[in-house]
Design a protein around this motif. Sequence first.
Motif, mmCIF file in Angstrom:
data_model
loop_
_atom_site.group_PDB
_atom_site.id
_atom_site.type_symbol
_atom_site.label_atom_id
_atom_site.label_comp_id
_atom_site.label_asym_id
_atom_site.label_seq_id
_atom_site.Cartn_x
_atom_site.Cartn_y
_atom_site.Cartn_z
ATOM 1 N N UNK A 172 51.399 -31.390 0.852
ATOM 2 C CA UNK A 172 51.120 -32.300 1.973
ATOM 3 C C UNK A 172 52.080 -32.019 3.128
ATOM 4 N N UNK A 173 53.375 -31.822 2.777
ATOM 5 C CA UNK A 173 54.367 -31.562 3.826
ATOM 6 C C UNK A 173 54.027 -30.287 4.596
ATOM 7 N N UNK A 174 53.448 -29.313 3.858
ATOM 8 C CA UNK A 174 53.071 -28.060 4.522
ATOM 9 C C UNK A 174 51.713 -28.197 5.223
ATOM 10 N N UNK A 175 51.141 -29.396 5.102
ATOM 11 C CA UNK A 175 49.842 -29.652 5.723
ATOM 12 C C UNK A 175 48.748 -28.697 5.224
ATOM 13 N N UNK A 176 48.871 -28.306 3.929
ATOM 14 C CA UNK A 176 47.917 -27.349 3.345
ATOM 15 C C UNK A 176 46.755 -28.122 2.725
ATOM 16 N N UNK A 177 45.750 -28.415 3.533
ATOM 17 C CA UNK A 177 44.689 -29.293 3.028
ATOM 18 C C UNK A 177 43.822 -28.604 1.975
ATOM 19 N N UNK A 178 43.717 -27.294 1.988
ATOM 20 C CA UNK A 178 42.979 -26.600 0.926
ATOM 21 C C UNK A 178 43.611 -26.862 -0.433
ATOM 22 N N UNK A 179 44.947 -26.754 -0.445
ATOM 23 C CA UNK A 179 45.671 -26.976 -1.687
ATOM 24 C C UNK A 179 45.525 -28.429 -2.151
ATOM 25 N N UNK A 180 45.638 -29.352 -1.211
ATOM 26 C CA UNK A 180 45.481 -30.772 -1.557
ATOM 27 C C UNK A 180 44.112 -31.015 -2.197
ATOM 28 N N UNK A 181 43.076 -30.443 -1.576
ATOM 29 C CA UNK A 181 41.725 -30.608 -2.126
ATOM 30 C C UNK A 181 41.624 -30.032 -3.536
ATOM 31 N N UNK A 182 42.179 -28.840 -3.714
ATOM 32 C CA UNK A 182 42.139 -28.183 -5.020
ATOM 33 C C UNK A 182 42.882 -29.007 -6.070
ATOM 34 N N UNK A 183 44.128 -29.408 -5.726
ATOM 35 C CA UNK A 183 44.941 -30.182 -6.679
ATOM 36 C C UNK A 183 44.280 -31.521 -7.026
ATOM 37 N N UNK A 184 43.748 -32.184 -6.019
ATOM 38 C CA UNK A 184 43.119 -33.501 -6.256
ATOM 39 C C UNK A 184 41.964 -33.351 -7.243
ATOM 40 N N UNK A 185 41.110 -32.347 -6.986
ATOM 41 C CA UNK A 185 39.946 -32.148 -7.856
ATOM 42 C C UNK A 185 40.380 -31.804 -9.273
ATOM 43 N N UNK A 186 41.396 -30.948 -9.401
ATOM 44 C CA UNK A 186 41.865 -30.552 -10.732
ATOM 45 C C UNK A 186 42.483 -31.719 -11.498
ATOM 46 N N UNK A 187 43.325 -32.470 -10.802
ATOM 47 C CA UNK A 187 43.965 -33.613 -11.466
ATOM 48 C C UNK A 187 42.921 -34.598 -11.972
ATOM 49 N N UNK A 188 41.937 -34.834 -11.122
ATOM 50 C CA UNK A 188 40.873 -35.777 -11.484
ATOM 51 C C UNK A 188 40.109 -35.294 -12.716
ATOM 52 N N UNK A 189 39.694 -34.014 -12.662
ATOM 53 C CA UNK A 189 38.890 -33.487 -13.776
ATOM 54 C C UNK A 189 39.673 -33.414 -15.080
ATOM 55 N N UNK A 190 40.954 -32.991 -14.996
ATOM 56 C CA UNK A 190 41.697 -32.879 -16.250
ATOM 57 C C UNK A 190 42.011 -34.260 -16.827
ATOM 58 N N UNK A 191 42.165 -35.254 -15.953
ATOM 59 C CA UNK A 191 42.379 -36.609 -16.470
ATOM 60 C C UNK A 191 41.123 -37.107 -17.179
ATOM 61 N N UNK A 192 39.951 -36.754 -16.632
ATOM 62 C CA UNK A 192 38.694 -37.104 -17.318
ATOM 63 C C UNK A 192 38.647 -36.461 -18.700
ATOM 64 N N UNK A 193 39.012 -35.176 -18.732
ATOM 65 C CA UNK A 193 39.003 -34.449 -20.005
ATOM 66 C C UNK A 193 39.884 -35.123 -21.037
ATOM 67 N N UNK A 194 41.090 -35.502 -20.606
ATOM 68 C CA UNK A 194 42.028 -36.147 -21.518
ATOM 69 C C UNK A 194 41.433 -37.446 -22.072
ATOM 70 N N UNK A 195 40.629 -38.125 -21.260
ATOM 71 C CA UNK A 195 40.032 -39.381 -21.735
ATOM 72 C C UNK A 195 38.731 -39.151 -22.487
ATOM 73 N N UNK A 196 38.432 -37.877 -22.747
ATOM 74 C CA UNK A 196 37.263 -37.588 -23.570
ATOM 75 C C UNK A 196 35.969 -37.536 -22.790
#
Length: 675
Positions: free
Chosen positions: A634-658
């Motif tokens: 975020x500090x680097x204002x890298x919105x591509x990375x933010x989008x990628x990280x957000x999507x990954x965090x969301x999906x892996x949290x879903x996976x963890x919850x089955x």
Amino acid sequence: MHSFKTESKKLLDLMINSVYTNKEIFLRELISNASDAEDKLYLRSLTDPDVDLGSEELTIRITPDAQARTLTISDNGSGMTAEDLERNLGTIAHSDSEEFKTANSDAQNSAIDIIGQFGVGFYSAFMVAKHVRVVSKAYGDTQAHAWTSDGLEGYEIEDAEREGHGTDVILTLKDDEEPGANGEGGERYSQYLEEWTLRELVRRHSNYVHHPIQMMVTKSRQKPKPEDAGDDYKPEYESYQELETINSMTPIWKKRSSEIEQKDYDEFYKSTFHDFEDPARTISFHAEGALEYDALVFIPSRAPFDLYSRDYEKGLALYSSNVLIQEKCADLVPDYYNFVRGVVASPDVTLNISRETLQQNRQLHAIANRVEKKITAELEDMRDNDREAFEKFFENFGRGLKYGIYASYGMKKDELADLLLFWSAREQKLLTLREYVAAMPADQHAIYYAAGDDRDRLAKMPVVESVLAKGYDVLLCTQDVDEFCFQAMRDYTAKDLPKVYEDEAAREAAQKAQADGAEPEREDRTVELHNVTSGDLDLATDEEKKAAEETAKANDDLLSALKEALGDKVEKVAISTRLAADGAPAVITSEGPLSLEMEQVLSAGPESGDVPRAQRVLEINAQHPVFEKLRAAKDADDSDKINLYAALLYDQALLVEGMMPEDPVAFASKVCELM
Ligand code: ADP
Ligand code: MG
């Protein structure tokens, strides 16, 4: 020819065609009349010196004659004079038996169980017979008489021959009907001449009539081996006829428990309800008062194979005066106890005219209430005194109990909640809710549970681990109904626990009082039920909460950027207070009444199309190294990375919850991108 009295034709037509739902009950009615006639004669023999039965046995005989197409029901009871025939069979809805019962109501004789009361049962014979002949000789009379009728038009009475006292009812059966074009409707009246059918009907409706019902039956036996039989002799068989009593007579529920052994109950249960295992529990009781009845109820050891099918019918058999009224009277047991089998028998219930249902639901309610309480008490006893058996019971039938709470919108929770068992993540065994609450530390205020379909996976969920780390147990709920049940309950009250003193001074005062001989104080504790992945768990200390708030404020820009990246997928992105510092980087939780697990259960159901979505919250663990990466992006204002990280965090949290990531292919390619 006499025509029937009263508005008889209409009434008779009504009788034959509308009162009964089932033609086969004619046999029950005729056997009941025969039994009544024998009771009447027996009662007279007790009081009237002119009536001496000697050693004569009062029996009922059923004789089919396939050649003549007749079925005869005979008794050696009181019999009827010509006037009796006229009065009793010529007048519809006149019941001599009812009058007899009223006149002898003070005769406290348990051998008497008069069944007749409406004066219509006899005419049910015309449902299956085109011609009825009644030959009867009254006790003490020399002349017998015959009453004959073809139905609606009327009847005739003439002199006849009969050896002893009693009555033969001879039915000439109607002709068999051709089935209609759709294969339905063809009544096969000749079935009432078949040994097997007659045996079955007697067993079903008249098994406990207390006079022997006898029939000539065909049996097979091995012929004696001839003297000169060689080594290759094959046994030969021959059939022979034998008079057999085909009813069992003694109703087991009338016996007091002192006269009967458990194995008799077990036998009765297995043969009557077609189970091959003994019942887990047998409940028998006798109620007296305004409504007198006997109840015999079994809790099966295993679920009948069709318990959860649509066709399964719950209910207890209902008997009045030893005659079956309803095979499965559903009103006698609540849905959540649909697995019990048994019998309720009462001489007092008011029957409707077809004797297939009760006239008053009030009576059924009273009986059903009592039966339910008895079942509950029995289950409680099992839970407290035979835990192993109870756990087995619960495995079979627990789902229904939970469903009972859900389906009653929680109204039945007082009755049922203490019968539930759940798997404890900490104890690694099944606990009751009361046991869970009793083991709670003083600072715990809720029952925590996690819901999903696999126990091992639930145990590894980051939130479950962090709740356990706080010293609080978590119930791992793996049945789809669990969370719906908990939501319907909202809270749970554990009754009569040792009082918990949160405050040090109060605890010391209580200890002192007890040292001085005071009884330890007890209390009811009411606690909420909390899914570890929804709402606010209130687990964090004030400092932790404050720290999270400050982190959230300082990272407001990051949280908004993540929320923007995820769009509609989440309601909001927040800093978590439920994850341990060294735990998972993120977790998906829910706000509002619908949890993620409930959403899953509902969308697997039949109305999956319109299932509302749980309001998801992505909670980020601010202590996790991943958080620093997010901050840096975020500090680097890298919105591509933010989008990628957000999507990954969301999906892996879903996976963890089955749960599956919403787009597994996209998830996989994002992982590769990262590598
Ligand atoms: P209910 O049994 O309700 O009285 P039914 O129509 O079945 O009515 O029978 C009418 C009456 O006919 C009985 O009350 C009884 O007096 C007489 N009755 C019927 N069958 C017999 C029988 N087998 N022996 C003597 N009396 C009988
Ligand atoms: Mg009758």
